[in-house]
Design an enzyme around this catalytic site. Structure first.
Site, mmCIF file in Angstrom:
data_model
loop_
_atom_site.group_PDB
_atom_site.id
_atom_site.type_symbol
_atom_site.label_atom_id
_atom_site.label_comp_id
_atom_site.label_asym_id
_atom_site.label_seq_id
_atom_site.Cartn_x
_atom_site.Cartn_y
_atom_site.Cartn_z
ATOM 1 N N HIS A 293 89.185 -29.338 80.677
ATOM 2 C CA HIS A 293 88.320 -29.419 79.509
ATOM 3 C C HIS A 293 88.849 -30.493 78.566
ATOM 4 C CE1 HIS A 293 91.441 -26.408 78.256
ATOM 5 N NE2 HIS A 293 91.460 -27.232 77.242
HETATM 6 C C1 T46 Z 1 94.484 -26.664 76.087
HETATM 7 C C2 T46 Z 1 95.435 -26.367 77.193
HETATM 8 C C3 T46 Z 1 96.672 -27.228 77.136
HETATM 9 C C4 T46 Z 1 92.361 -17.625 72.992
HETATM 10 O O1 T46 Z 1 91.765 -16.556 72.802
HETATM 11 N N1 T46 Z 1 93.064 -18.216 71.991
HETATM 12 C C5 T46 Z 1 93.726 -19.394 72.160
HETATM 13 O O2 T46 Z 1 94.346 -19.883 71.195
HETATM 14 C C6 T46 Z 1 93.711 -20.027 73.452
HETATM 15 C C7 T46 Z 1 94.453 -21.325 73.676
HETATM 16 C C8 T46 Z 1 93.004 -19.417 74.452
HETATM 17 N N2 T46 Z 1 92.335 -18.248 74.218
HETATM 18 C C9 T46 Z 1 91.632 -17.604 75.333
HETATM 19 C C10 T46 Z 1 90.464 -18.382 75.934
HETATM 20 C C11 T46 Z 1 90.458 -17.938 77.369
HETATM 21 O O3 T46 Z 1 89.738 -16.735 77.492
HETATM 22 O O4 T46 Z 1 92.570 -17.456 76.412
HETATM 23 C C12 T46 Z 1 91.938 -17.634 77.647
HETATM 24 C C13 T46 Z 1 92.625 -18.759 78.448
HETATM 25 O O5 T46 Z 1 92.344 -20.019 77.816
HETATM 26 P P1 T46 Z 1 91.965 -21.325 78.660
HETATM 27 O O6 T46 Z 1 91.283 -20.943 79.915
HETATM 28 O O7 T46 Z 1 91.269 -22.278 77.746
HETATM 29 O O8 T46 Z 1 93.439 -21.863 79.006
HETATM 30 P P2 T46 Z 1 93.881 -23.264 79.597
HETATM 31 O O9 T46 Z 1 95.275 -23.109 80.048
HETATM 32 O O10 T46 Z 1 92.890 -23.778 80.562
HETATM 33 O O11 T46 Z 1 93.842 -24.262 78.303
HETATM 34 C C14 T46 Z 1 94.732 -24.045 77.220
HETATM 35 C C15 T46 Z 1 93.995 -24.204 75.898
HETATM 36 O O12 T46 Z 1 92.853 -23.326 75.858
HETATM 37 C C16 T46 Z 1 93.518 -25.620 75.680
HETATM 38 O O13 T46 Z 1 93.093 -25.793 74.333
HETATM 39 O O14 T46 Z 1 94.404 -27.792 75.634
HETATM 40 O O15 T46 Z 1 95.804 -24.985 77.269
#
Ligand code: T46
Length: 138
Positions: A55
């Site tokens: 993303h």
């Molecule tokens: C990024 C990379 C480096 C939350 O509820 N609060 C938060 O602050 C974050 C970061 C995530 N979430 C929830 C959203 C999803 O349901 O946690 C779950 C996993 O997040 P996501 O699938 O977006 O995780 P990554 O590892 O793909 O991405 C994360 C960050 O979301 C993103 O901003 O830059 O790490």
């Protein structure tokens, strides 16, 4: 490496305070980190065969630092893409807004700490690559 790629990969060197007891790195918003820090999160226990990210963010700016272990991050500004290792607790990677990122090759001990300029907001995420490119061109 072209100038664009140089812009894409922006490292921040953290100066550790080290003595016979070990080392300490202090990170301060608007000083060591080039924005006010509104949120901190960390990724750990990520399986080696797993990829995360995929993303970009419309406005969010972040600094990522691997405080333990290592992982790879792919950065893409729509024109260039490059891969870097995050493998040092004294090197932060500044990730600007509108940069596509993917993370993979996590070591078992990897703890990826992320400092963010904004609170969590799902509406700030661009989760489809074609939407990312479209937004860059509008
Ligand atoms: C990024 C990379 C480096 C939350 O509820 N609060 C938060 O602050 C974050 C970061 C995530 N979430 C929830 C959203 C999803 O349901 O946690 C779950 C996993 O997040 P996501 O699938 O977006 O995780 P990554 O590892 O793909 O991405 C994360 C960050 O979301 C993103 O901003 O830059 O790490």
């Amino acid at each position: 490496m072209s100038d664009k790629t140089t812009d894409l990969v922006q490292w921040i060197d953290f100066s550790p305070l080290s003595d016979e007891r070990g080392s300490l790195v202090a990170l301060e918003g608007n000083k060591t980190v080039p924005f006010e820090i509104k949120r901190v999160y960390y990724l750990f226990g990520t399986r080696a065969d797993v990829s995360r990210g995929f993303h970009a963010h419309k406005a969010l700016k972040q600094v990522a630092v691997c405080v333990s272990g290592k992982c790879k991050m792919l950065l893409d500004n729509g024109t260039e893409r490059t891969e870097v290792w995050l493998d040092s607790p004294t090197k932060g990677l500044f990730i600007n807004d509108m940069i596509w990122r993917e993370m993979y090759d996590f070591s078992p001990d990897c703890v990826l700490l992320v400092l963010a300029s904004e609170l969590y907001d799902e509406a700030d995420y661009i989760r489809e690559y074609h939407d990312f490119i479209k937004r860059l061109n509008t």
